[in-house]
Design an enzyme around this catalytic site. Structure first.
Site, PDB file in Angstrom:
ATOM      1  N   LYS A 168       0.856  -1.196   0.000  1.00 61.17           N
ATOM      2  CA  LYS A 168       0.000   0.000   0.000  1.00 61.17           C
ATOM      3  C   LYS A 168       0.890   1.243   0.000  1.00 61.17           C
ATOM      4  CE  LYS A 168      -4.014   1.870   2.517  1.00 61.17           C
ATOM      5  NZ  LYS A 168      -4.887   1.688   3.694  1.00 61.17           N
TER       6      LYS A 168
ATOM      7  N   SER B 159      -9.661   1.498   2.519  1.00 62.81           N
ATOM      8  CA  SER B 159      -8.810   2.295   1.658  1.00 62.81           C
ATOM      9  C   SER B 159      -7.718   1.484   0.962  1.00 62.81           C
ATOM     10  CB  SER B 159      -8.155   3.418   2.479  1.00 62.81           C
ATOM     11  OG  SER B 159      -7.310   2.888   3.465  1.00 62.81           O
TER      12      SER B 159
ATOM     13  N   SER C 116      -9.663  -0.908   6.650  1.00 66.40           N
ATOM     14  CA  SER C 116      -9.054  -0.694   5.332  1.00 66.40           C
ATOM     15  C   SER C 116      -8.396  -1.918   4.719  1.00 66.40           C
ATOM     16  CB  SER C 116      -8.034   0.438   5.400  1.00 66.40           C
ATOM     17  OG  SER C 116      -8.712   1.665   5.530  1.00 66.40           O
TER      18      SER C 116
END
Lengths: 486, 492
Positions: free
Chosen positions: A79, A154, A178
């Site tokens: 990420k 996310s 997330s």
């Protein structure tokens, strides 16, 4: 042989028996990224050169038989909020669009030491603020199961990359679901470990007291493998636990018979998509078949989870993002600036997206004199109640089962006009973060051809139980082995 | 009748702590020795994304030590907090500080300006005890260098451990404030936690000031004067601000709550921020640092490190060495000076009072003139003791001993050898001195005449002439005796 859908241990087996090389595996991944990712758009940056260099080194390690770990030569993505020296780390924000860290996050270092191969950095909602990846300042990521739908957020880029076979594992980050929510949307297994189990050093903070880095992979076993390598005390992060990291994979086959699985009644209420509910009911029956005892439990303060989570998020994020001021790194807009305050204003005006600005303003408001007690302090008190809810439930059961989202993946653009509607999609995943407990998301079936996710929530530092139960489930189901047809 | 006013003063003292590394990272805290700007820096102290603080154990120990020296209680559970504001010298956009639960609270320090300072006017009432509200840990900011159209930032200082010592508004005169600040500085130096070097900016003051009619116990609107970087600035700014507020009240006006700066050149306070413009720092607990949990045994261990502090040392010097309180206070104002004194006393056969007069006199004069610290002096206490004993033994006169002392301090050596080498040994031999006395009297008939006519104060002048003629070697007591005798004979 399809190299891009291998599990870590399948790939490890092939690497160590010299049937394939890490360079081959990495090149297969890079090739697939070139072919498929223009449709998915899961990667913000592909670090091809670095990946091939790390793959060559991994092959040398394997050839010499020196220091070979289960992750040596395994390609992964990360990420884009976790610092990688020399590889830009953007948080999918314009303000960090060209920011190249001078240092590695502890997790980055640990994975490099283990010999894993970094393919690149994956898309996310800007600074982790969002539930659909649509708040990325760069582009939307598409759900590999239906390109018109969101991958969740996310860590949407990470989940989509995993699901589309664009990495053998991926590192996500879970502040309030997330990892788990997009894992559910994309049919991926992922864990949000106990807060403080994995070092946050080098993770660009959203909510310092919630943020938890966690792996996403093809199954619970792989998650356990990665967590073993990235967890542990870090002298650079004072909030990490000192306790040793268990050998999760060694004990993953232990039987689950007799374990008590709690079903929080507050999580199974009206509003849940019918297909999600039936998938969860089917999963409960499966756990029963595995010999587990099913108990209904109550988490009475669940309804406060969302407001507590968001309020504390706004407050901490408003401070965490203050350093993005255009004076030392990242975007700096100084043309026609009257003074330094003007540089701050122009830089942040241009650099931050609407959702980020909204949350910074709400946070600054909640912390300001005269409102602190009513908002921040109150939220901290309710946070204690949320934690006690879990403690009380865990005095009766070993772990909890809950959905990851009331629905399957929604359509791109469906919720972007209403931030509150978007916040509600996090309703099942946010409470664990203020409580700090670990939670593992895994595939539970399909509803209208879209993946349904569920999560197992455990006691503090008891990731072991989550891995065992998830692994047992994945021995008797094959939801996690389903791949989208792209 | 005009009302008389009383000032109400509280002080915040910011003191950098002497540690090897910075408060929250491993960078060197010795920014003064950094070869170039931005060399002692890392992701943490420059606030790069993702960097996290780790609290400096040594700084926590020193903070507790200071708190204990200031009679505070140590909070076993204390927390760091974020103080949010934007400025280019603050890389994270917040300063890590302590807010609700500081490491130390509720202390006090006794001052003696009320009794010792004759400067306090009769309208000023000086309490002898200043209560200390809190002592907390924070991090220093970067240094800004303002150029014409831009500013440069040096992060070498960013993150250096800083202690904030906050008093209650308990001082009722500028003298009391100065006395308190001086005593705090002395304690910090005693503890070895701060050099007290104000020119280097390691110690800074902020004064909160209001005035009220004498006898009133109300607290009126106060102003805060920031960044006072010397005792002189503290004194002048406070005095100016007190007068300014009195004038406002006397002309029927009201004092406005504001933050002031001190313009040292013009000698005036200037408005920086009004109450309305005041920062809202939006404090909240620092989530990157767990609360500090300090055990009783840890606190006891820190307490055991406390050295004898100035107050106690003064008391002991009065009792042990039979010094006057003000003499003892002078010697104990600096630990190094007190240690030096005790070292000389222990090596000397002369009385502590004699040693004191040498240290307070010649030695201090030398330090003042040369701008040196006691620590800079290479003269060993043994040599100094030997020299003082030579005066006591009358081997050398007091005046010649001063010459020897200067030589010893500048170039070192052995006092006996210097006396020998320079021919400065004191002569008590009466026949030798008699000869000189006779010559002086013969050479100065006019002065002898005046003396005989009744101007007896001239005796000292004759003694001085003998000393000059013998280059100070003649024992002044013997000289005096012989001169008296010789003059008496001439009277007949």
């Amino acid at each position: 042989m399809q190299l891009t859908t291998l599990t870590i241990r399948e790939a490890h087996e092939l690497l160590t028996t010299k049937k394939i090389s890490s360079v081959e595996l990495t090149q297969a991944m890079l090739q697939r990224i070139r072919e498929i990712d223009p449709k998915i758009k899961s990667y913000v940056t592909v670090s091809e050169e670095l990946a091939l260099e790390q793959a060559r080194k991994a092959d040398e390690r394997i050839a010499k038989g020196e220091n070979v770990t289960p992750l040596t030569g395994i390609p992964f993505s990360m990420k884009d909020c976790i610092s990688t020296r020399g590889v830009r780390t953007t948080c999918s924000s314009k303000i960090l669009e060209n920011y190249v860290p001078q240092y590695n996050a502890t997790v980055t270092n640990k994975l490099a030491e283990a010999g894993a191969v970094l393919l690149g950095k994956t898309n996310m909602d800007e600074f982790g603020m969002g539930s659909s990846c649509e708040n990325s300042a760069f582009f939307n990521t598409h759900n590999p199961w239906d390109l018109d739908r969101v991958p969740g957020g996310s860590s949407g880029g990470s989940a989509a990359a995993m699901s589309a076979g664009l990495a053998t594992f991926t590192i996500g980050e879970d502040t309030g679901g997330s990892v788990r929510m997009p894992a559910g949307f994309c049919n991926v297994t992922g864990i949000k470990p106990t807060y403080g189990r994995v070092s946050r050093y080098g993770l660009i903070a959203l909510v310092s007291s919630f943020d938890s880095i966690g792996p996403m992979s093809r199954d619970a076993y792989d998650c356990a493998t990665v967590l073993e390598h990235i967890a542990g005390h870090d002298p650079h992060d004072s909030t990490t636990y000192n306790s040793p990291v268990p050998n999760y994979t060694k004990h993953i086959n232990k039987p689950v018979q007799g374990m008590k699985l709690g079903i929080p009644k507050e999580y199974f209420v009206a509003g849940m998509e019918a297909g999600v509910e039936s998938a969860l009911q089917e999963a409960i029956r499966q756990f029963e078949k595995l010999g587990m005892e099913i108990h209904e439990v109550s988490l009475p303060h669940t309804k406060y989870g969302l407001p507590v989570y968001y309020l504390l998020l706004f407050a901490e994020a408003s401070a965490n993002l203050a350093r993005m001021d255009g004076t030392r790194f990242g975007l700096s807009v100084s043309e026609n600036a009257k003074d330094v305050i003007d540089i701050y204003l122009k830089t942040r005006h241009e650099g931050f997206g609407d959702e980020v600005k909204r949350r910074i303003m709400l946070g600054a408001y909640a912390l300001s004199a005269g409102y602190y007690d009513a908002y921040y302090l109150k939220a901290q008190k309710v946070r204690t109640l949320l934690r006690r809810d879990f403690e009380s439930a865990f005095s009766k059961v070993d772990l909890l089962l809950a959905p990851t989202c009331p629905t399957t993946a929604f359509k791109l653009g469906e919720k972007t006009s209403d931030p509150l509607e978007m916040y509600l999609s996090d309703i099942y995943v946010v409470a664990t973060n203020p409580a700090g407990v670990p939670a593992l998301a895994l595939p539970a079936g399909f509803s209208n051809n879209m993946p349904v996710g569920m999560q197992l929530i455990g006691k503090h530092l008891d990731e072991q139980t989550l891995f065992q139960v998830a692994h047992a489930y994945q021995q008797v189901t094959d939801w996690h082995k389903q791949f989208p047809n792209i | 009748m005009k009302p008389t006013y009383e000032p109400v003063i509280g002080l915040e003292i910011h003191a950098e702590l002497i540690t090897n590394s910075k408060m929250f990272c491993g960078c060197s805290a010795d920014y003064a020795s950094a070869p170039e700007p931005n060399t002692n820096i890392c992701p943490v102290c420059t606030g790069l994304p993702g960097a996290m603080p780790v609290a400096n154990k040594k700084a926590i120990e020193l903070a507790a030590l200071v708190g204990l020296a200031l009679n505070c209680s140590v909070n076993k559970h204390n927390t760091f907090a974020r103080k949010n504001y934007y400025y280019p010298d603050l890389p994270k956009g917040y300063q890590i500080s302590q807010y609700e639960l500081p490491i130390c609270e509720k202390g006090w320090l006794d001052i003696d300006s009320g009794s010792s300072s004759g400067a306090a006017s009769a309208t000023y009432r000086d309490p002898s005890r200043v209560r200390i509200r809190r002592v907390h840990i924070e991090e220093d900011t970067a240094k800004l260098f303002h150029e014409k159209n831009y500013a440069l930032v040096d992060f070498n200082r960013a993150g250096v451990p800083l202690l904030e010592i906050v008093s209650e508004p308990d001082m009722r005169s500028v003298e009391a404030a100065l006395d308190y600040a001086t005593k705090v500085r002395a304690i910090l130096r005693y503890l070895g936690v701060n050099s007290g070097n104000m020119e280097k900016g390691v110690l800074r003051f902020e004064a909160n000031i209001s005035v009220r009619p004498f006898g009133s116990d109300e607290f009126r609107t106060r102003t805060e004067i920031k960044n006072l970087n010397s005792f002189r600035a503290l004194t002048r700014a406070s005095a100016y601000e007190i007068e300014r507020q009195i004038k406002i009240y006397e002309s029927g006006g009201t004092v406005v709550q504001e933050t002031l700066g001190w313009d040292d050149v013009r000698g005036v306070t200037t408005s920086q921020r009004s109450k309305e413009e005041a920062h809202d720092y939006r404090y909240f607990p620092e989530p990157d640092l767990p609360p500090l949990q300090l055990s009783d045994s840890w606190i006891a261990e820190i307490k055991s490190r406390l050295p004898e502090l100035p107050e106690a040392k003064t008391k002991r010097f009065v009792e042990q060495y039979e010094l006057k309180p003000q003499d003892a206070r002078l010697l104990t104002s600096e630990k190094a000076l007190a240690d030096y004194f005790e070292s000389v006393v222990s090596k000397s056969k002369s009385s502590p009072k004699t040693v004191h007069s040498w240290i307070a006199g010649e030695f201090m004069r030398y330090l003042n003139d040369s701008g040196k610290d006691v620590d800079d002096v290479t003269l060993s206490p043994e040599s100094f003791a030997k020299l003082i004993d030579m005066v006591t033994d009358k081997t050398v006169s007091g005046n010649n001993a001063k010459v020897v002392l200067a030589e010893l301090i500048e170039s070192g050596g052995d006092p006996q050898e210097i006396v020998k080498e320079k021919g400065l040994a004191q002569v008590s031999d009466e026949s030798f001195i008699q000869e000189v006395v006779t010559k002086i009297l013969n050479d100065n008939p006019a002065e002898v005449e005046k003396y005989l006519a009744g101007k007896e104060t001239l005796l000292q002048w004759f003694v001085g002439q003998v000393a000059r003629a013998t280059k100070g070697k003649a024992d002044p007591n013997v000289t005096k005796e012989l001169a008296l005798k010789a003059l008496a004979e001439r009277k007949k």
